[in-house]
Design a protein around this motif. Structure first.
Motif, mmCIF file in Angstrom:
data_model
loop_
_atom_site.group_PDB
_atom_site.id
_atom_site.type_symbol
_atom_site.label_atom_id
_atom_site.label_comp_id
_atom_site.label_asym_id
_atom_site.label_seq_id
_atom_site.Cartn_x
_atom_site.Cartn_y
_atom_site.Cartn_z
ATOM 1 N N ASP A 221 0.808 -1.221 0.000
ATOM 2 C CA ASP A 221 0.000 0.000 0.000
ATOM 3 C C ASP A 221 0.841 1.270 0.000
ATOM 4 N N VAL A 222 1.994 1.238 -0.625
ATOM 5 C CA VAL A 222 2.841 2.433 -0.661
ATOM 6 C C VAL A 222 2.161 3.512 -1.505
ATOM 7 N N GLY A 223 2.032 4.677 -0.921
ATOM 8 C CA GLY A 223 1.334 5.775 -1.578
ATOM 9 C C GLY A 223 -0.002 6.082 -0.949
ATOM 10 N N ALA A 224 -0.540 5.135 -0.172
ATOM 11 C CA ALA A 224 -1.820 5.374 0.495
ATOM 12 C C ALA A 224 -1.662 6.328 1.666
ATOM 13 N N ASP A 225 -0.477 6.358 2.261
ATOM 14 C CA ASP A 225 -0.208 7.218 3.408
ATOM 15 C C ASP A 225 1.215 7.756 3.264
ATOM 16 N N SER A 228 4.369 5.771 4.547
ATOM 17 C CA SER A 228 4.982 4.643 3.854
ATOM 18 C C SER A 228 6.241 5.075 3.114
ATOM 19 N N LEU A 229 6.225 6.264 2.525
ATOM 20 C CA LEU A 229 7.413 6.752 1.831
ATOM 21 C C LEU A 229 8.542 7.046 2.808
ATOM 22 N N ALA A 230 8.198 7.607 3.967
ATOM 23 C CA ALA A 230 9.225 7.938 4.942
ATOM 24 C C ALA A 230 9.900 6.686 5.491
ATOM 25 N N PHE A 231 9.137 5.592 5.639
ATOM 26 C CA PHE A 231 9.689 4.378 6.213
ATOM 27 C C PHE A 231 10.441 3.506 5.202
ATOM 28 N N LEU A 232 10.279 3.770 3.935
ATOM 29 C CA LEU A 232 10.936 2.924 2.935
ATOM 30 C C LEU A 232 12.443 2.773 3.164
ATOM 31 N N PRO A 233 13.197 3.873 3.376
ATOM 32 C CA PRO A 233 14.642 3.712 3.585
ATOM 33 C C PRO A 233 14.987 2.947 4.856
ATOM 34 N N LEU A 234 14.088 2.942 5.847
ATOM 35 C CA LEU A 234 14.366 2.258 7.100
ATOM 36 C C LEU A 234 14.112 0.760 6.987
ATOM 37 N N LEU A 235 13.126 0.387 6.189
ATOM 38 C CA LEU A 235 12.783 -1.026 6.029
ATOM 39 C C LEU A 235 13.617 -1.710 4.956
ATOM 40 N N GLU A 236 13.917 -0.990 3.886
ATOM 41 C CA GLU A 236 14.634 -1.552 2.731
ATOM 42 C C GLU A 236 14.064 -2.910 2.333
ATOM 43 N N PRO A 237 12.785 -2.965 2.002
ATOM 44 C CA PRO A 237 12.197 -4.251 1.615
ATOM 45 C C PRO A 237 12.700 -4.709 0.251
ATOM 46 N N GLU A 238 12.589 -5.998 0.017
ATOM 47 C CA GLU A 238 12.940 -6.525 -1.313
ATOM 48 C C GLU A 238 11.903 -6.117 -2.353
ATOM 49 N N VAL A 239 10.657 -5.906 -1.921
ATOM 50 C CA VAL A 239 9.557 -5.585 -2.829
ATOM 51 C C VAL A 239 8.787 -4.390 -2.284
ATOM 52 N N VAL A 240 8.438 -3.457 -3.172
ATOM 53 C CA VAL A 240 7.592 -2.315 -2.835
ATOM 54 C C VAL A 240 6.317 -2.434 -3.665
ATOM 55 N N LYS A 241 5.166 -2.507 -3.001
ATOM 56 C CA LYS A 241 3.893 -2.676 -3.700
ATOM 57 C C LYS A 241 3.144 -1.344 -3.710
ATOM 58 N N LEU A 242 2.885 -0.838 -4.911
ATOM 59 C CA LEU A 242 2.199 0.438 -5.064
ATOM 60 C C LEU A 242 0.713 0.286 -4.753
ATOM 61 N N ASP A 243 0.160 1.260 -4.047
ATOM 62 C CA ASP A 243 -1.265 1.243 -3.758
ATOM 63 C C ASP A 243 -2.053 1.273 -5.060
ATOM 64 N N LEU A 244 -3.114 0.494 -5.137
ATOM 65 C CA LEU A 244 -3.853 0.351 -6.391
ATOM 66 C C LEU A 244 -4.486 1.667 -6.851
ATOM 67 N N ALA A 260 8.110 8.644 -8.275
ATOM 68 C CA ALA A 260 9.496 9.111 -8.324
ATOM 69 C C ALA A 260 10.256 8.688 -7.067
ATOM 70 N N ALA A 261 9.606 8.829 -5.890
ATOM 71 C CA ALA A 261 10.266 8.461 -4.644
ATOM 72 C C ALA A 261 10.538 6.955 -4.580
ATOM 73 N N VAL A 262 9.564 6.150 -5.007
ATOM 74 C CA VAL A 262 9.733 4.701 -4.981
ATOM 75 C C VAL A 262 10.811 4.266 -5.977
ATOM 76 N N SER A 263 10.819 4.877 -7.156
ATOM 77 C CA SER A 263 11.847 4.532 -8.144
ATOM 78 C C SER A 263 13.238 4.870 -7.628
ATOM 79 N N ALA A 264 13.361 5.979 -6.907
ATOM 80 C CA ALA A 264 14.661 6.350 -6.344
ATOM 81 C C ALA A 264 15.128 5.316 -5.329
ATOM 82 N N VAL A 265 14.217 4.867 -4.474
ATOM 83 C CA VAL A 265 14.576 3.852 -3.482
ATOM 84 C C VAL A 265 14.940 2.542 -4.180
ATOM 85 N N ALA A 266 14.189 2.191 -5.215
ATOM 86 C CA ALA A 266 14.481 0.961 -5.948
ATOM 87 C C ALA A 266 15.872 1.016 -6.593
#
Length: 473
Positions: A221-225, A228-244, A260-266
């Motif tokens: 649900d990245v993008g719903a809140d 989620s963007l702020a926590f991305l660098p802290l979690l460093e997940p293997e997969v980021v799922k965009l909110d539908l 843009a933010a998710v692509s940068a983290v990827a």
């Protein structure tokens, strides 16, 4: 950060700005680090916060009336479901968006066919009503792995959802067995940022356990809140799922910002991006344009028994970044982590204050702000600023030896170790925002202070995890 993105925030009073008068309740003893964060004024109304509970939209399209009707008789039903392990998962394919070849499946829980708790929303509502949510969540994960292992051709990747409200529960013996006993696939544990914001230490422990056994993590649900963007660098997940919902408004400014933010983290971490809710050819085109690598949705198939899933690409599991045991639970203190990377320097209280003002000036909307301190006087002098920032930031946390009653309700707090007057004091402040990342750590006495200021994203994330894992589980 562009000038217009910076919040117009009154800075903390410091030795460098004597014109700002700040009353203090009692004299504070001399400190190298107390100085200088004493007040951040705000006139904002409290920002809305997502509750760390089950989100009804996360399950099905049942109405509230449906849930109410089912819950009345669901208590006995959930007891039977748990006793008989009567969860029958369905699976939805995940495909590579250019070749459209399957790469894995997501497990979706279902109760006994024909029962009042067959549909997932009613099933989980009944578990909540009976106080059995943790047991049901564990059973759903176990059954998903059991059924996937029994498939004629097991998928290379199996995505399993974790309920945020119960991430503090230990992994069951059966789940550990299924994860470690040579499974023919990699499991990807999927969770939302609500799990980290409500129980950060517990989720970091869970993430560490998953990584230790060679499996992966997905942030949903990245993008719903904004959190989620702020926590991305802290979690460093293997997969980021965009909110539908992003697919429904692909050209909206918010969608472009998230993509843009998710692509940068990827790009920085090697994460794969998955678009959810792909139902039409237009959705598929939008998902590709948003930078998604993989996708799922009715265009590729709805939930179905595992026997109906097409064989996945044999190398799909290897496409995911390898697990990194130890990433989520770094050892040591914030200052030790910075010093180990050669970031420490000698300085003065005034130098520390200047750097602290620079860091806090950038803590705008959507940021994660974390602080830790071993000196009670220093921590008390920081509290007004942390309270002010909590009205704007996505998440504010503090670990310090102060009384819980002195900490505002919007600041996540845990009591920390205390130094005595003659001992060396240590403190740290971390800001992780979509456009800015920094950590400032200090150690020493007033006569011999040392500090480290770093904006290295990997190091800042590690320092943030050191503080997060001390917050309540």
């Amino acid at each position: 950060m562009q000038a217009q993105d910076r919040p117009n925030i009154p800075l903390p009073a410091t030795a460098m700005s004597p014109s700002v008068s700040v009353p203090v309740p009692a004299p504070l003893r001399p400190s190298s680090f107390r100085s200088r964060v004493s007040w951040v004024g705000r006139t904002l109304a409290p920002r809305s916060r997502r509750a760390a509970t089950i989100a009804p939209a996360a399950f099905d399209d049942e109405t509230t009336e449906d849930i109410t009707a089912h819950t009345a008789g669901g208590a006995w039903a959930i007891e039977r479901v748990l006793a008989e392990r009567a969860v029958e998962p369905l699976f939805q394919p995940i495909v590579e968006l250019h070749s459209l070849r399957p790469v894995g499946v997501e497990a979706l829980a279902r109760g006994p066919a024909g029962s009042a708790v067959q549909r997932p929303r009613a099933l989980f509502a009944a578990a909540v009503a009976a106080g059995r949510l943790a047991e049901l969540d564990t059973l759903c994960a176990e059954r998903a792995l059991e059924v996937a292992r029994g498939a004629p051709v097991p998928p290379p990747l199996v995505f399993v959802n974790a309920e945020p409200a119960v991430v503090d529960q230990p992994l069951s013996a059966r789940l550990l067995e299924l994860m470690t006993d040579g499974p023919p696939f990699r499991m990807v544990l999927e969770y939302t940022e609500r799990a980290l914001s409500s129980r950060p230490a517990a989720l970091l422990q869970l993430a560490a356990a998953i990584q230790a056994h060679g499996h992966g993590l997905a942030l949903d649900d990245v993008g719903a809140d904004p959190m989620s963007l702020a926590f991305l660098p802290l979690l460093e997940p293997e997969v980021v799922k965009l909110d539908l919902q992003l697919l429904r408004a692909p050209h909206a400014p918010r969608t472009v910002e998230v993509a843009a933010a998710v692509s940068a983290v990827a790009e920085q971490t090697g994460a794969l991006i998955v678009a959810e809710g792909i139902e039409t050819a237009e959705d598929l085109a939008n998902a590709r344009a948003l930078g998604a690598h993989w996708g799922q949705g009715l265009l590729f198939g709805g939930p179905a028994p595992i026997e109906r899933m097409a064989p996945g690409e044999a190398g799909a599991a290897a496409v995911l970044r390898p697990s990194r045991p130890g990433l989520h639970l770094p050892a040591g203190t914030p200052f030790e982590a910075a010093a180990a990377r050669g970031k420490a320097r000698t300085g003065t209280a005034e130098a520390f204050a200047a750097h602290l003002e620079h860091v806090l000036r950038r803590a705008g909307s959507g940021a994660v702000v974390l602080a830790s301190c071993t000196d009670a006087d220093t921590a008390r002098s920081w509290l007004p600023s942390l309270h002010g920032l909590s009205e704007l930031a996505a998440f504010v946390g503090l670990v310090a030896p102060v009384h819980p009653a002195s900490v505002g309700p919007n600041v996540h707090f845990a009591p920390g170790p205390s130094t005595v007057d003659s001992a060396t004091e240590e403190c740290a402040v971390v800001v992780v925002a979509p456009r800015y990342t920094a950590a400032l750590c200090g150690r020493g006495t007033r006569d011999a202070p040392a500090f480290a200021h770093t904006e290295d994203r990997a190091l800042v994330a590690s320092i943030a995890r050191i503080i997060l894992q001390q917050l309540p589980r």
